[in-house]
Design a protein around this motif. Sequence first.
Motif, PDB file in Angstrom:
ATOM      1  N   GLN A 111      -7.629  -7.907   8.430  1.00  0.00           N
ATOM      2  CA  GLN A 111      -7.495  -9.492   8.552  1.00  0.00           C
ATOM      3  C   GLN A 111      -6.407  -9.549   9.858  1.00  0.00           C
ATOM      4  N   CYS A 112      -5.454  -8.765  10.142  1.00  0.00           N
ATOM      5  CA  CYS A 112      -4.719  -9.072  11.255  1.00  0.00           C
ATOM      6  C   CYS A 112      -4.985  -8.299  12.443  1.00  0.00           C
ATOM      7  N   HIS A 113      -5.979  -7.132  12.616  1.00  0.00           N
ATOM      8  CA  HIS A 113      -6.407  -6.412  13.611  1.00  0.00           C
ATOM      9  C   HIS A 113      -5.082  -5.930  14.103  1.00  0.00           C
ATOM     10  N   SER A 114      -4.333  -5.393  13.321  1.00  0.00           N
ATOM     11  CA  SER A 114      -3.125  -4.618  13.842  1.00  0.00           C
ATOM     12  C   SER A 114      -2.857  -3.322  13.336  1.00  0.00           C
ATOM     13  N   ASN A 115      -2.272  -2.343  13.946  1.00  0.00           N
ATOM     14  CA  ASN A 115      -2.066  -1.076  13.731  1.00  0.00           C
ATOM     15  C   ASN A 115      -0.598  -0.827  13.081  1.00  0.00           C
ATOM     16  N   VAL A 116       0.143  -2.027  12.993  1.00  0.00           N
ATOM     17  CA  VAL A 116       1.338  -1.634  12.415  1.00  0.00           C
ATOM     18  C   VAL A 116       1.309  -1.335  11.119  1.00  0.00           C
ATOM     19  N   SER A 117       0.496  -1.659  10.356  1.00  0.00           N
ATOM     20  CA  SER A 117       0.515  -1.247   8.694  1.00  0.00           C
ATOM     21  C   SER A 117       0.000  -0.135   8.904  1.00  0.00           C
ATOM     22  N   HIS A 118      -0.988   0.706   9.785  1.00  0.00           N
ATOM     23  CA  HIS A 118      -1.294   1.972   9.648  1.00  0.00           C
ATOM     24  C   HIS A 118      -0.204   2.816   9.958  1.00  0.00           C
ATOM     25  N   ASP A 119       0.617   2.482  10.898  1.00  0.00           N
ATOM     26  CA  ASP A 119       1.678   3.390  11.270  1.00  0.00           C
ATOM     27  C   ASP A 119       2.680   3.355  10.340  1.00  0.00           C
ATOM     28  N   ARG A 120       3.012   2.207   9.633  1.00  0.00           N
ATOM     29  CA  ARG A 120       3.953   2.201   8.347  1.00  0.00           C
ATOM     30  C   ARG A 120       3.347   3.320   7.527  1.00  0.00           C
ATOM     31  N   LEU A 121       2.022   3.066   7.044  1.00  0.00           N
ATOM     32  CA  LEU A 121       1.476   3.929   6.027  1.00  0.00           C
ATOM     33  C   LEU A 121       1.372   5.261   6.515  1.00  0.00           C
ATOM     34  N   GLN A 122       1.527   5.870   7.482  1.00  0.00           N
ATOM     35  CA  GLN A 122       1.550   6.948   8.127  1.00  0.00           C
ATOM     36  C   GLN A 122       2.911   7.839   7.410  1.00  0.00           C
ATOM     37  N   LYS A 123       3.815   6.868   7.813  1.00  0.00           N
ATOM     38  CA  LYS A 123       5.301   7.416   7.625  1.00  0.00           C
ATOM     39  C   LYS A 123       5.545   7.377   5.946  1.00  0.00           C
ATOM     40  N   VAL A 124       5.172   6.537   5.504  1.00  0.00           N
ATOM     41  CA  VAL A 124       5.318   6.560   4.021  1.00  0.00           C
ATOM     42  C   VAL A 124       4.499   7.931   3.440  1.00  0.00           C
ATOM     43  N   THR A 125       3.290   7.901   3.873  1.00  0.00           N
ATOM     44  CA  THR A 125       2.576   9.198   3.357  1.00  0.00           C
ATOM     45  C   THR A 125       3.318  10.260   3.512  1.00  0.00           C
ATOM     46  N   GLN A 126       3.540  10.575   4.947  1.00  0.00           N
ATOM     47  CA  GLN A 126       4.272  11.755   5.230  1.00  0.00           C
ATOM     48  C   GLN A 126       5.678  12.008   4.502  1.00  0.00           C
ATOM     49  N   ARG A 127       6.289  11.043   4.177  1.00  0.00           N
ATOM     50  CA  ARG A 127       7.617  11.227   3.290  1.00  0.00           C
ATOM     51  C   ARG A 127       7.166  11.284   1.948  1.00  0.00           C
ATOM     52  N   ILE A 128       6.119  10.776   1.152  1.00  0.00           N
ATOM     53  CA  ILE A 128       5.689  11.125   0.040  1.00  0.00           C
ATOM     54  C   ILE A 128       5.267  12.516  -0.240  1.00  0.00           C
ATOM     55  N   VAL A 129       4.441  13.000   0.837  1.00  0.00           N
ATOM     56  CA  VAL A 129       3.967  14.528   0.677  1.00  0.00           C
ATOM     57  C   VAL A 129       5.209  15.307   1.050  1.00  0.00           C
ATOM     58  N   ALA A 130       6.012  14.967   1.692  1.00  0.00           N
ATOM     59  CA  ALA A 130       7.418  15.822   1.840  1.00  0.00           C
ATOM     60  C   ALA A 130       8.245  16.094   0.723  1.00  0.00           C
ATOM     61  N   VAL A 131       8.092  14.962  -0.141  1.00  0.00           N
ATOM     62  CA  VAL A 131       8.903  15.149  -1.482  1.00  0.00           C
ATOM     63  C   VAL A 131       8.291  16.070  -2.431  1.00  0.00           C
ATOM     64  N   VAL A 132       6.829  15.698  -2.624  1.00  0.00           N
ATOM     65  CA  VAL A 132       6.023  16.390  -3.672  1.00  0.00           C
ATOM     66  C   VAL A 132       6.006  18.102  -2.723  1.00  0.00           C
ATOM     67  N   LEU A 133       5.818  18.276  -1.836  1.00  0.00           N
ATOM     68  CA  LEU A 133       5.997  19.884  -1.212  1.00  0.00           C
ATOM     69  C   LEU A 133       7.295  20.472  -1.302  1.00  0.00           C
ATOM     70  N   PHE A 134       8.241  19.384  -1.169  1.00  0.00           N
ATOM     71  CA  PHE A 134       9.772  20.073  -1.305  1.00  0.00           C
ATOM     72  C   PHE A 134       9.886  20.507  -2.686  1.00  0.00           C
ATOM     73  N   TYR A 135       9.415  19.745  -3.754  1.00  0.00           N
ATOM     74  CA  TYR A 135       9.477  19.905  -5.339  1.00  0.00           C
ATOM     75  C   TYR A 135       8.893  21.339  -5.399  1.00  0.00           C
ATOM     76  N   PHE A 136       7.674  21.484  -5.053  1.00  0.00           N
ATOM     77  CA  PHE A 136       7.097  22.745  -5.297  1.00  0.00           C
ATOM     78  C   PHE A 136       7.625  23.956  -4.841  1.00  0.00           C
ATOM     79  N   PHE A 137       8.223  23.678  -3.332  1.00  0.00           N
ATOM     80  CA  PHE A 137       9.030  24.766  -2.625  1.00  0.00           C
ATOM     81  C   PHE A 137      10.205  25.383  -3.288  1.00  0.00           C
ATOM     82  N   CYS A 138      10.817  24.293  -3.923  1.00  0.00           N
ATOM     83  CA  CYS A 138      11.953  24.672  -4.329  1.00  0.00           C
ATOM     84  C   CYS A 138      11.986  25.214  -6.049  1.00  0.00           C
TER      85      CYS A 138
END
Length: 245
Positions: free
Chosen positions: A128-155
């Motif tokens: 709708q907006c032809h912008s990459n801002v939402s994609h960049d924010r999604l990447q940050k959220v995804t990385q942080r969620i994956v980090a939380v899950v992997l940290f849980y398994f690691f510990c």
Amino acid sequence: MTVLSWDRYLAVCSPINSMKVRTNSVAIGVLLSCSFLATLMLSPVLRESMVLKVNKLTGVRLYEDTNDLIESDKHGLTISKCIFDTTSPVFMLYTFFVGFLIPAMLISFFYLKVILTLRKSAENVRKQCHSNVSHDRLQKVTQRIVAVVLFYFFCWTPYWLLNILSQFNLIIVSWSTLTLSSIFFGAHILICFNSAANPMLYALINRELRQQHVKAMLKRRQSLHTATHNAMEFIEKHSQRFVIF
């Protein structure tokens, strides 16, 4: 942590319907239920555990009114140790499944649904907006969620792996064995570190998830407002026609 992942799943994937569930009274009820369930599950430990006196150098149990205890006391080597010893694998297996495996699967499922929902929402915004801002924010959220899950398994995985191996005698654990004692101690430290670090890790994703939740709420409200406005215009228009007729 499972309840937190479920809460985020409701907030992101069902922001309107979850408003009835995500209340302070429900949160208090869930916390009390979790505490009761944890106490019920660990009741065998509370009932069967006992405190023994051992020599901190050899790890050998010291019995009352014996020369070994007197000598150990004389040299300041006597310590008290809490022991829960069960030969049945049932307790270990059910705590493994209920306390680790099932929560891990639920946490992974809930956060996977959150990521997929956010990805779909970001794709719509980008179209709708032809912008990459939402994609960049999604990447940050995804990385942080994956980090939380992997940290849980690691510990948590080392702790449960060691307990399962020792329960089925795949490794022989003795408190006097320095190497294995150090490994078990390190596994317990990881669990404590996980609990201490979780608030900071969750704080990193809270802001982004909260923004996504607010956006979803505004979008739904805007759609509802538009539908209501169109309905009112339709009613008013037909009412005018009725009066003219």
